[in-house]
Structure formats: C-alpha cells, structure tokens
Enzyme design. Structure first.
Site, PDB file in Angstrom:
ATOM      1  N   LYS A 152      35.509  35.033  39.688  1.00 52.93           N
ATOM      2  CA  LYS A 152      36.063  33.694  39.870  1.00 52.93           C
ATOM      3  C   LYS A 152      36.474  33.543  41.320  1.00 52.93           C
ATOM      4  O   LYS A 152      36.941  34.499  41.949  1.00 52.93           O
ATOM      5  CB  LYS A 152      37.279  33.459  38.967  1.00 52.93           C
ATOM      6  CG  LYS A 152      37.970  32.117  39.228  1.00 52.93           C
ATOM      7  CD  LYS A 152      39.272  31.961  38.477  1.00 52.93           C
ATOM      8  CE  LYS A 152      39.969  30.668  38.901  1.00 52.93           C
ATOM      9  NZ  LYS A 152      41.243  30.454  38.198  1.00 52.93           N
ATOM     10  N   GLU A 202      53.029  24.058  39.342  1.00 57.43           N
ATOM     11  CA  GLU A 202      52.889  25.445  38.877  1.00 57.43           C
ATOM     12  C   GLU A 202      53.989  26.369  39.382  1.00 57.43           C
ATOM     13  O   GLU A 202      54.114  26.609  40.590  1.00 57.43           O
ATOM     14  CB  GLU A 202      51.528  26.005  39.301  1.00 57.43           C
ATOM     15  CG  GLU A 202      51.256  27.393  38.763  1.00 57.43           C
ATOM     16  CD  GLU A 202      49.808  27.814  38.924  1.00 57.43           C
ATOM     17  OE1 GLU A 202      49.494  28.950  38.559  1.00 57.43           O
ATOM     18  OE2 GLU A 202      49.001  27.005  39.415  1.00 57.43           O
ATOM     19  N   GLU A 246      38.651  30.815  32.443  1.00 56.66           N
ATOM     20  CA  GLU A 246      39.314  30.740  33.747  1.00 56.66           C
ATOM     21  C   GLU A 246      40.811  30.979  33.594  1.00 56.66           C
ATOM     22  O   GLU A 246      41.429  31.695  34.394  1.00 56.66           O
ATOM     23  CB  GLU A 246      39.059  29.357  34.358  1.00 56.66           C
ATOM     24  CG  GLU A 246      39.685  29.156  35.724  1.00 56.66           C
ATOM     25  CD  GLU A 246      39.467  27.745  36.256  1.00 56.66           C
ATOM     26  OE1 GLU A 246      40.243  27.348  37.149  1.00 56.66           O
ATOM     27  OE2 GLU A 246      38.559  27.054  35.784  1.00 56.66           O
ATOM     28  N   GLU A 382      36.967  17.262  40.237  1.00 53.99           N
ATOM     29  CA  GLU A 382      38.322  17.781  40.020  1.00 53.99           C
ATOM     30  C   GLU A 382      39.140  17.724  41.298  1.00 53.99           C
ATOM     31  O   GLU A 382      40.304  17.322  41.283  1.00 53.99           O
ATOM     32  CB  GLU A 382      38.262  19.214  39.487  1.00 53.99           C
ATOM     33  CG  GLU A 382      39.632  19.814  39.217  1.00 53.99           C
ATOM     34  CD  GLU A 382      39.560  21.195  38.592  1.00 53.99           C
ATOM     35  OE1 GLU A 382      40.421  22.030  38.919  1.00 53.99           O
ATOM     36  OE2 GLU A 382      38.655  21.435  37.777  1.00 53.99           O
TER      37      GLU A 382
END
Length: 400
Positions: A152, A202, A246, A382
């Site tokens: 990733k 986050e 993910e 995105e």
C-alpha cells in the site's frame, strides 16, 4: 481565564474555562501562537519559552520549563512527515483552555458562518494536475501487481491557491469548526512566516494517565448531498473489500506498535463508519492501558508515525515510492499535530485536511490510499472530495 500550564480542562472543578470562541478571537497567527480545538477541549498557546526542532529533546525542554516556571508545562506544534526534517514545536509561556468547540453556541450561529467566508478571488493551480496524479496512481498499481512495489502507498497532491492578502486564518478556523465541530481543528507555526492550519478527523494517539486511545481512519468515500445516495455510499464503503483491506493494514500496524507499550489492548474486529462534512471514513477506536506510566503521549505518537494510513506498507518502500512519484515536499502534511505535557499526557492527531498559509498563498494537501485493487480515477476523485473541506473554508466549492 488565563492560566499558565493549567491542567487539561475538566480536571479541576473550581477552574473556570474560557469559551472556545473567545480563544479563537484572541488567536493571532505567528511563530509563537497555536490554536487547537478538539472533541474534548480547546487550547490557545502564546509566547515561546523554548522552540524544539528535535522531538527527542521534548522531555528535556518540558522539564526545564517545569524547573523555571513551575506547574505542568506543555509542548505544542507539529511533527513532519519525513524523518530528519525539523519539527515545529514550542513550549508556550501562556496556555489558555476552554471546553469543546462543538459545545460553544457561538459556532452554531448562521451569522457567524456567513461572516467567516473570505470572499476573495482565489486562483487555483493543482500540483500535479489531475491526469498526472492518476498516472502516478496507475504506476503504483502496476508495481504492486508486478511485485516490485509496496503493498500500500498513500499518494498525495496539492492545490495552490493565491489571492491578494492571502487567507484570513481565524475566519477559516471558524468555518472549519462549523463544518466539522467534532473534529480536530488547528493552527500552528510551520516555520518562518508560515502557518499550518487544518481540521483533521483522525486521532493518532491520546494519553490521559495510563489510558491510551488511537482512532485510525483508512478507506474513504465522498459524501453526497442526496440522502439516499449518501446512505448507499456509506453502506458500500462498509462492505468494500478494497477499503476493508486498506483499513486492516492500518489497524494491524497500530496494534503491533502499541502491544509492547500496553496491556488490555482492545481492537474491534470490524470497523465502523465516521463522517465529516465531505467524507465517509472507515474507523476503528483502539483502546489500551499503558504498562509503563513514564511513556508519554509524544513517545507513542513518534512510535506510531507514520502509520500505513498516511504512508503505506512496508514503510520504507512506501516512502521511496512517495519520494519518486510526488512532485513536492510534504513538509508537515501527514505528520502529527497536537500537544503533550510534562506529566506525559497529550493528544496528537494525524495532519490531514490541512493547508500551509504564507503571504498571498495557501497550499492545500490531499491524499488517497493506493492498493493493488485501486482505480486511478476513483483515487483522483477521493483527493478532489478531500480538498472540499478547505475550498469551503475559503468560499470555493470545487476543483479539478
């Protein structure tokens, strides 16, 4: 109320707190001021007893401040994405605290929302342009499928905004709080005359006493103004193999890092959904109890950084690919921003949904997690949706 190094809001029942809106009104961008508003408290820091560019020297700086001025001093600011780059941290001379911004009626008034719009005529320059970003994503996917890339990687792009006079940062902060009152809104020095401003969804890590919390987000979908479509997108995200994989990369990595430091580590088996004004995110709240109470929130943040949510995995290979494919320096973007005190408590969030403001310019950042199943156009979309948080804050609504 003004108190140097008072304890976190809520720990002293006889200590009145300032309103979050009054703290924002008192904020003035500069190298020795910081504003942090989160779900639990608001903080305004002023003046610098000491600047810290190496996070390894943070404990030393805090202990020196405790000896010279007493109380429980704080360290506030930001940590960069890349190792070896200077952090932008300082020990403030004054700390003013308030409650959660979401509980301040001043941030709920329509008149305040309208007044916060800048109304400036911004020019926009995407770096890289959308098609070039999609090509970079496609190249990363090709390497993954060939077995020569990371599992990733998070690839980012920027949007350069320019307007005479630049950004009205207090007004932008007010709009960011209005848009996502439960998020983490911040403005901290970014070096020289620059300011890092943002609204991150986050939580990297918090520590209060021996209680440790981390709330990784990975896997995202843009919101829709149509209620039925918005619900459909949320449900699809929660059932997306690509996004669940993910997300698992991130939660597994955080669990592995925290295990040596913590006991009673709780990681839910499946993620839930959290929403901002612009995005749906897969979310997992990880809780734990610290084994050694001398380990600080900042030490935990440095151990966790960078998570696969903002870099990739394996970390070294993801960093190398980022350096090759991104045509700009991330600086403080995808680092960590927050505060920590001399007792080890603190709260550090991932530096997302942010921009660097200096002079007439405002550089916005947005990224997307790329895995083998990624579609370049979907990842481009995105990042465009993530730019929406800041475009709204400056009175713009879309980009390319």
């Amino acid at each position: 109320m003004t108190t140097a190094y008072q304890a976190p809001a809520g720990t002293h029942a006889d200590t009145p707190a300032a309103s979050p809106s009054s703290l924002l009104a008192a904020y003035r961008p500069g190298p020795d001021q910081a504003f942090l508003a989160g779900p639990h408290s608001t903080l305004l820091a002023r003046g610098a007893l000491r600047h810290v560019t190496d996070p390894a020297r943070a404990a030393e700086a805090l202990e020196e401040a405790r000896r010279t001025v007493g109380g429980t001093p704080l360290l506030v600011g930001a940590i960069p994405f890349a190792p070896g780059r200077p952090a932008r941290l300082f020990v403030p001379a004054e700390v003013h605290r308030g409650g959660p911004a979401a509980e301040d009626p001043a941030f709920l008034l329509p008149a305040r929302r309208a007044a916060a719009a800048s109304g400036r005529d911004w020019t926009q320059l995407p770096v890289p342009a959308g098609p070039l970003y999609a090509e970079a994503v496609a190249e990363a996917v090709r390497r993954m499928r060939a077995g020569t890339g990371p599992s990733k990687v998070v690839l980012a792009r920027t949007l350069e905004l320019t307007a005479p006079g630049g950004a009205d940062l207090p007004a932008m902060l007010a709009r960011l709080i209005h848009r996502d009152p439960g998020g983490h809104t911040f403005a901290v020095p970014a070096g020289g005359a620059a300011t890092l401003v943002g609204a991150s969804p986050e939580l990297l890590v918090s520590r209060r006493g021996r209680t440790v919390v981390s709330n990784p987000l990975a896997g995202s979908a843009a919101r829709s103004a149509d209620l039925a479509e918005d619900i459909r997108r949320a449900a699809a995200l929660l059932d997306s193999p690509k996004d669940l994989a993910e997300h698992a990369f991130v939660t597994d990595a955080i669990r592995r890092v925290l295990e040596p430091y913590c006991e009673e580590l709780t990681v839910p088996q499946r993620p839930t959904l959290v929403r901002t004004a612009a995005m749906w995110h897969l979310s997992t709240t990880i809780t734990a109890t610290l084994r050694d109470p001398s380990v600080s929130a900042l030490e935990l943040a440095l151990a966790l950084h960078p998570t696969p949510a903002i870099c990739g995995t394996p970390t070294d290979r993801a960093r190398e690919l980022i350096a090759e494919l991104e045509p700009f320096d991330r600086g403080l973007y995808t680092g960590a921003v927050g505060w920590g005190d001399a007792d080890g408590d603190g709260e550090w969030v991932v530096t997302l949904r942010c921009a660097e403001a200096e002079g007439d310019g405002l550089r916005l950042y947005a990224g997307a997690g790329v895995v083998e199943a990624s579609d370049p156009e979907a990842e481009l979309a995105e990042t465009t949706a993530k730019f929406g948080t800041f475009l709204h804050a400056v009175g713009l609504e879309d980009t390319k």
